[in-house]
Design an enzyme around this catalytic site. Structure first.
Site, short mmCIF file in Angstrom:
data_model
loop_
_atom_site.label_atom_id
_atom_site.label_comp_id
_atom_site.label_asym_id
_atom_site.label_seq_id
_atom_site.Cartn_x
_atom_site.Cartn_y
_atom_site.Cartn_z
N GLU A 148 -76.29 -8.86 11.34
CA GLU A 148 -76.63 -9.57 10.17
C GLU A 148 -77.48 -10.85 10.40
O GLU A 148 -78.47 -11.11 9.52
CB GLU A 148 -75.07 -10.08 9.44
CG GLU A 148 -74.60 -8.98 8.59
CD GLU A 148 -73.83 -8.19 9.48
OE1 GLU A 148 -73.60 -8.27 10.81
OE2 GLU A 148 -73.32 -7.30 9.11
N HIS B 69 -63.25 -9.70 3.51
CA HIS B 69 -64.14 -8.59 2.72
C HIS B 69 -64.23 -9.32 1.31
O HIS B 69 -64.59 -8.41 0.46
CB HIS B 69 -63.90 -7.21 2.73
CG HIS B 69 -64.06 -6.63 4.03
ND1 HIS B 69 -63.44 -6.90 5.47
CD2 HIS B 69 -64.92 -5.57 4.27
CE1 HIS B 69 -63.92 -6.00 6.08
NE2 HIS B 69 -65.04 -5.24 5.67
#
Ligand SMILES: Cc1ncc(C[n+]2csc(CCOP(=O)(O)OP(=O)(O)O)c2C)c(N)n1
Ligand SMILES: [Mg+2]
Lengths: 319, 324
Positions: B59, B128
């Site tokens: 990322e 998440h």
């Protein structure tokens, strides 16, 4: 030479994990286990072989496909199920779920939903062991997806630099989500990632519990003797795909059959029977017993109470 | 007008942006998550096979790769999938993308898009389920788009790609399947333009993203009781349409700000502060916030549902206010 008892312990461990994951699949399909649930089926030899090389107070840090590591390190089955279905008696009082199971009693720093998360955590646990002079070792389990996270390289560097007692265990099951790892990863063989930091690095068969046990045992001995980290990469396979419900249309039959033929459980069973250590009928009996135990634990968990919403604000800060 | 899903409208906005400008590329293919809408993203790959990349799980690197590409003349779309994973690239977002134009004395532009899904998704747990828009908004330099409908996501997507700033398009996993009418002509929705999704005179429900849908449901029920709620959809946080907020507040004098980001320093907190500073005299009662309590999102469905913003919570708050 491993004793018959030790080999049977491997067998029991792998069969328990396989049976456990089948129950988790049913729980998820019944709507009991929320979110994406990632099964360890197929990778049992890695978790079992590695954890069998550890002392009970050695640390592990696991990943999103982590039920198998928890079981192999000795967590209780009913409390694992309870956490996965969000019950109060689960390891995290139902707050964590499948991807966030912490069990300090077995020195498990948690399954982890952040890809790469386990690597620096285990490295830090190894630093703690070194600072406190305890002789403990830490194992980081992580998937092939982590081969491309910068934090892996940062951790390898620190572990090598400070000669930390940590074993990096990469479980290469060939895929990250629905993408073939080879399509997104340069620098082969991948064990070169460890070598770049002068860390002893080795690839071995992750479908063979004996091979895993041997490689991890060597690495653990090295770590305990103060000789620093090791980087191990085990080829393995996820039989259920990325998550329960993954139709796995990206895999072909030939590949599936090849890996099924390498299933670590029948492989060990065949070895035990061929070596006349045990009869197939005895193994069948053992399988049945394990299944009963696992199902009983699942049923136990389903009877456990739901968490209390008033508890939500608790444990945000330590006392 | 055709009725299509939010996910399809997002894909259409992306496809049209890529057709209009050959420097636009998509890096990352979890824009629509791993759920039932996922296959729609393949339409983009089919149409622009050379401009869609399946990235490694990296990322921080991906984010800044996009920033560098944008600085050097391309317009990449970098996808984080789950919004929580943008946190791995926080430095790149806030201390690279957000500040480069300013720190270069206006010489460098970062014309790119970040996509992500935020919020409660069902079992996402504490790793998440983040809604990073408030954390992003805490920093200057990044445009933040939080669409609530198929039409909005399409029109705003095209504006975001065309913008010369780094723009985060933050969708909600539970909005992807929502259907709505989308004009067939080539339209763009300007960043910084909110919309009254439902007019009303008694109370203002100010919301963004999925909270708009919840607010509209609550407004329907309230209407049955004779309370006419005005639903203000912010659509973008940065730039923010302050006028539409203040106009509505001046109209109704009662406000509930509804937003899924955490209560402390969240979107609802900022909107409330703006209203108290600029329209205090118009208020007939204190502002109410319905936001996410400051606790990690739990995995247990029972606990997670306790945190969800429901029409009931909005209706109860409206009763409190209108009773005043
Ligand atoms: C930082 C981060 N990025 C992305 C994801 C989404 N994600 C969940 S599992 C996964 C694939 C991981 O692949 P691998 O490490 O090979 O593990 P496997 O699932 O194959 O066991 C990804 C990308 C995540 N959880 N965390
Ligand atoms: Mg993998």
């Amino acid at each position: 030479m491993l004793t018959k008892d030790k080999l049977l312990e491997f067998y029991r461990g792998m069969v328990t994990i396989r049976a456990f994951e089948e129950e988790v699949r049913k729980m998820h399909n019944a709507g009991l286990a929320p979110g994406l649930v990632h099964l360890y089926s197929g990778q049992e030899a890695v978790g079992v072989g590695a954890c069998a090389a550890l002392n009970s107070d050695d640390y592990i840090a696991s990943h999103h496909r982590g039920h198998g590591h928890c079981i192999a390190k000795g967590s209780e089955l009913d409390r694992l199920f309870a956490e996965i279905i969000g019950r109060r008696s689960g390891y995290g009082m139902g707050r964590g779920g499948s991807m966030h199971i912490y069990d300090p009693a077995t020195f498990n720093l948690g399954t982890n939903g952040i890809v790469g998360g386990s690597v620096p955590l285990a490295t830090g646990a190894a630093l703690s062991a070194k600072l406190r002079g305890t002789g403990q070792v830490a194992v980081s389990f992580f998937g092939d997806g982590v081969l491309n996270q910068g934090i892996l390289f940062e951790s390898l560097n620190m572990a090598a630099l400070w000669s930390l007692p940590v074993v990096f265990v990469c479980e290469n099951n060939g895929y990250g989500e629905f993408t073939e790892i080879d399509d997104v990863t340069a620098g082969r063989p991948y064990a070169k990632r460890g070598e770049a930091f002068d860390i002893p690095s080795e690839k071995a068969d992750g479908m063979d519990v004996l091979a895993v046990h041997e490689a991890v045992s060597k690495a653990v001995t090295r770590a305990r003797n103060g000789d620093g980290p090791s980087f191990l990469i085990f080829d393995t396979y996820r039989y259920s795909g990325h998550h329960v419900g993954d139709k796995q249309e990206y895999k072909d039959d030939e590949e599936r059959e090849l890996w099924l033929s390498r299933d670590p459980i029948p492989k060990l069973a065949d070895m035990l029977v061929a070596g006349k250590k045990i009869k197939q009928a005895e193994l069948d009996e053992l399988d049945a017993k394990i299944k009963v135990t696992v199902i009983a634990a699942a049923n136990q968990a389903k009877k456990m109470p739901e968490p209390d919403a008033d508890d939500l604000a608790r444990h945000i800060y330590a006392a | 007008m055709a009725k299509i899903s939010y996910a399809q409208a997002l894909v259409d906005g992306m496809r049209e942006s890529m057709a209009a400008d050959t420097t636009v590329s998509l890096v990352g293919t979890n824009v629509l998550g791993l759920g039932p809408q996922r296959p729609l993203i393949e339409q983009v790959r089919d149409e622009f096979p050379d401009r869609v990349f399946d990235p490694p799980c990296s990322e921080a690197g991906l984010a800044s790769l996009g920033i560098g590409a944008a600085m050097a003349g391309a317009r990449p779309i970098i996808d984080f999938g789950v919004g929580s994973f943008s946190l791995l690239a926080w430095c790149q977002l806030v201390a690279e993308a957000g500040v480069a134009h300013h720190m270069s004395g206006g010489q460098i532009n970062v014309p790119m898009v970040f996509t992500m899904l935020h919020g409660l998704r069902g079992g996402g747990g504490g790793q998440h389920s983040h809604s990073p828009q408030a954390m992003l908004w805490n920093n200057p330099g990044i445009e933040i788009v939080v669409p609530s409908s198929p039409k909005d996501v399409k029109g705003l997507f095209k504006a975001a790609v065309a913008s010369n700033n780094p723009t985060a398009i933050i969708s909600h996993a539970r909005l992807l399947g929502v259907e709505g009418e989308v004009p067939e002509d080539d339209f763009v929705i300007e960043l910084g333009s909110g919309e009254i999704k439902r007019p009303g005179k008694d109370i203002s429900l100010i919301a963004s993203s999925r909270s708009v849908v919840t607010a509209l449901e609550a407004a329907d029920e309230l209407s049955g009781e004779g309370i006419e709620a005005e639903v203000v959809d912010l659509r973008t946080l940065s730039p923010l349409d302050k006028d539409i907020i203040l106009k509505s507040v001046n109209n109704t004098g009662r406000v509930i700000v509804i937003d899924e980001t955490n209560e402390s320093c969240g979107v609802a907190a900022e909107i409330s502060a703006i209203i108290s500073e600029a329209a205090f005299d118009a208020l007939k009662s204190p502002i109410k916030r319905i936001a996410r309590p400051n606790v990690p999102v739990p995995a247990s469905p029972l606990l997670e549902n306790c945190l969800d913003i429901t029409p009931d919570k909005i209706i109860a708050a409206a009763h409190d206010l209108v009773g005043n």
